[in-house]
Design a protein around this motif. Structure first.
Motif, short mmCIF file in Angstrom:
data_model
loop_
_atom_site.label_atom_id
_atom_site.label_comp_id
_atom_site.label_asym_id
_atom_site.label_seq_id
_atom_site.Cartn_x
_atom_site.Cartn_y
_atom_site.Cartn_z
N MET A 1 13.86 -6.63 -21.56
CA MET A 1 12.54 -6.72 -20.96
C MET A 1 12.46 -5.72 -19.80
O MET A 1 13.31 -5.69 -18.93
N ASN A 2 11.43 -4.92 -19.79
CA ASN A 2 11.21 -3.92 -18.74
C ASN A 2 10.19 -4.47 -17.74
O ASN A 2 9.06 -4.77 -18.11
N ILE A 3 10.59 -4.63 -16.48
CA ILE A 3 9.70 -5.14 -15.44
C ILE A 3 9.54 -4.06 -14.38
O ILE A 3 10.52 -3.46 -13.95
N THR A 4 8.30 -3.83 -13.97
CA THR A 4 8.03 -2.87 -12.89
C THR A 4 7.15 -3.54 -11.84
O THR A 4 6.50 -4.54 -12.10
N PHE A 5 7.15 -2.97 -10.64
CA PHE A 5 6.33 -3.46 -9.53
C PHE A 5 5.07 -2.62 -9.52
O PHE A 5 5.11 -1.43 -9.25
N ASP A 6 3.92 -3.20 -9.82
CA ASP A 6 2.69 -2.46 -10.05
C ASP A 6 1.84 -2.23 -8.81
O ASP A 6 1.47 -1.10 -8.52
N HIS A 7 1.47 -3.29 -8.10
CA HIS A 7 0.58 -3.10 -6.96
C HIS A 7 0.71 -4.23 -5.94
O HIS A 7 1.27 -5.28 -6.23
N THR A 8 0.15 -3.96 -4.77
CA THR A 8 0.06 -4.94 -3.70
C THR A 8 -1.41 -5.05 -3.31
O THR A 8 -2.09 -4.03 -3.17
N ARG A 9 -1.90 -6.27 -3.14
CA ARG A 9 -3.29 -6.47 -2.75
C ARG A 9 -3.37 -6.92 -1.31
O ARG A 9 -2.59 -7.77 -0.87
N ILE A 10 -4.31 -6.33 -0.58
CA ILE A 10 -4.63 -6.79 0.77
C ILE A 10 -6.14 -6.98 0.86
O ILE A 10 -6.91 -6.27 0.21
N ARG A 11 -6.54 -7.94 1.65
CA ARG A 11 -7.97 -8.17 1.90
C ARG A 11 -8.42 -7.30 3.06
O ARG A 11 -7.69 -7.16 4.05
N VAL A 12 -9.61 -6.74 2.94
CA VAL A 12 -10.14 -5.88 3.99
C VAL A 12 -11.54 -6.36 4.38
O VAL A 12 -12.23 -6.99 3.60
N ALA A 52 4.40 5.38 -8.22
CA ALA A 52 4.00 4.45 -9.28
C ALA A 52 3.28 3.22 -8.73
O ALA A 52 2.45 2.62 -9.40
N HIS A 53 3.58 2.83 -7.49
CA HIS A 53 3.01 1.63 -6.89
C HIS A 53 1.59 1.89 -6.41
O HIS A 53 1.28 2.97 -5.91
N LYS A 54 0.73 0.90 -6.56
CA LYS A 54 -0.66 1.04 -6.15
C LYS A 54 -0.98 0.03 -5.04
O LYS A 54 -0.28 -0.96 -4.87
N LEU A 55 -2.04 0.33 -4.30
CA LEU A 55 -2.55 -0.56 -3.27
C LEU A 55 -3.94 -1.01 -3.71
O LEU A 55 -4.81 -0.18 -3.98
N GLU A 56 -4.13 -2.31 -3.80
CA GLU A 56 -5.43 -2.86 -4.18
C GLU A 56 -6.12 -3.39 -2.92
O GLU A 56 -5.61 -4.30 -2.27
N LEU A 57 -7.24 -2.80 -2.59
CA LEU A 57 -8.05 -3.27 -1.46
C LEU A 57 -9.09 -4.22 -2.02
O LEU A 57 -9.79 -3.89 -2.98
N THR A 58 -9.21 -5.40 -1.43
CA THR A 58 -10.12 -6.43 -1.92
C THR A 58 -11.09 -6.80 -0.81
O THR A 58 -10.68 -7.09 0.31
N TYR A 59 -12.38 -6.80 -1.16
CA TYR A 59 -13.41 -7.14 -0.19
C TYR A 59 -14.32 -8.21 -0.75
O TYR A 59 -14.74 -8.16 -1.91
N SER A 60 -14.62 -9.19 0.07
CA SER A 60 -15.60 -10.22 -0.24
C SER A 60 -16.34 -10.52 1.05
O SER A 60 -15.72 -10.79 2.08
#
Length: 129
Positions: A1-12, A52-60
């Motif tokens: 099984m191949n596992i990778t670390f894709d992204h981190t989410r932070i709220r803005v 390869a790693h991404k940053l997910e910015l989340t807004y609500s």
């Protein structure tokens, strides 16, 4: 099984301001944006070219961004921390560069700095190994 670390989410608290800050100060580029996720958030996926790693910015609009100080930080690596910090100082940005006496500190110690994004998240700056 191949596992990778894709992204981190932070709220803005301001998606446009955060996108601009991360792109200008840290070299991120916008990969994609979503105006309404299944949970109703606006999302922006950012990535530094070559990483390869991404940053997910989340807004609500109904979510207040609040977290304990020093709880979360991200880290980027640069070729030369001194040159990078000098470039950051030239930008028309509100900077919270740590340590404030980085020129003297870097002359005799480990080169490592922190900057703070518009919501208070720290970004650690290290040199490539």
């Amino acid at each position: 099984m191949n596992i990778t670390f894709d992204h981190t989410r932070i709220r803005v608290s301001d998606l446009e301001k955060s996108i601009d800050w991360y792109c200008r100060t840290c070299g991120f580029e916008v990969l994609k944006r979503t105006d309404k996720s299944p949970s109703g958030n606006q999302l922006a996926h950012l990535q530094i070219p070559g990483s390869a790693h991404k940053l997910e910015l989340t807004y609500s609009p109904d979510f207040e961004v609040k977290f304990p100080e020093d709880l979360v930080h991200t880290c980027i690596r640069v070729d030369d921390v001194v040159v990078y910090c000098e470039e950051l100082e030239k930008m028309d940005l509100e900077m919270d560069l740590w340590p404030s006496n980085w020129r003297e500190k870097f002359a005799e110690g480990k080169k490592m700095a922190f900057i703070t994004d518009p919501d208070g998240y720290e970004v650690e700056i290290l040199e490539h190994e």
